[in-house]
Design a protein around this motif. Structure first.
Motif, short mmCIF file in Angstrom:
data_model
loop_
_atom_site.label_atom_id
_atom_site.label_comp_id
_atom_site.label_asym_id
_atom_site.label_seq_id
_atom_site.Cartn_x
_atom_site.Cartn_y
_atom_site.Cartn_z
N CYS A 1 37.87 56.24 18.87
CA CYS A 1 37.00 57.26 19.45
C CYS A 1 37.68 58.63 19.37
O CYS A 1 38.83 58.79 19.78
N VAL B 1 35.33 63.84 23.22
CA VAL B 1 36.12 64.74 24.07
C VAL B 1 36.98 64.05 25.13
O VAL B 1 38.15 64.39 25.29
N LEU C 1 32.41 55.90 22.57
CA LEU C 1 32.07 54.48 22.66
C LEU C 1 31.51 54.13 24.04
O LEU C 1 31.29 52.96 24.34
S1 FES Z 1 34.95 59.94 24.68
FE1 FES Z 1 35.94 58.13 24.02
S2 FES Z 1 34.80 56.57 25.00
FE2 FES Z 1 33.75 58.37 25.54
#
Ligand code: FES
Length: 154
Positions: free
Chosen positions: A80, A83, A122
């Protein structure tokens, strides 16, 4: 060429959608589930079956980044890069993965074991940083945790 099984599985999706084109993502997923990725010849057959051009299907596959248009490793690691994970140090964890596996994002290890791919949120931001390997989500990543997790994927 689509195998008879792939074709039958795709056709079984038709009643669930308002038109054939709407089956395109499922159709590519069906091929990918059996082959690991979606080669050109399978895409051409899907296009014929659904009444879509190869360019249209390719566009959908590019937009929907869980469809692979080239071979990937036995396990795909999705890191991921949204942010919350970035704030919690996803860069460092991604760097650790790259160093440990000897590959950059978008690449596959020479032994074909892992492919490393960035992905948007995610949906587990409260446990950032997060990665997914195949269908499993892994939370609260640290380098030591990543090392232990990788051992579970031969
Ligand atoms: S920003 Fe990584 S799981 Fe939501």
């Amino acid at each position: 060429m689509l195998s008879p099984e792939e074709r039958a599985e795709i056709e079984a999706e038709f009643p669930h959608y308002p038109n054939r084109k709407a089956v395109c993502i499922d159709a590519m997923k069906i091929v990918q589930k059996r082959r690991g990725w979606v080669p050109d010849e399978a895409l051409a057959d899907i296009g014929e079956l659904l009444g879509m051009s190869i360019a249209d299907l390719d566009g959908v596959a590019t937009f929907y980044n869980l469809i692979f248009r080239r071979p990937v490793g036995r396990h795909v690691i999705y890191v991921c890069d949204s942010v919350s994970c970035w704030i919690m140090g996803s860069d460092r964890q991604c760097g650790h993965l790259s160093e440990r596996l000897g590959i950059q994002l978008g690449e596959t290890t020479p032994d074909g074991r892992f492919t490393l791919i960035p992905i948007v949120c995610l949906g587990a931001c409260d446990h950032a940083p997060v990665m997914m390997i195949d269908d499993d989500t892994h939370f609260d990543l640290t380098p030591a945790r990543i090392d232990r997790i990788l051992e579970r994927y031969p």
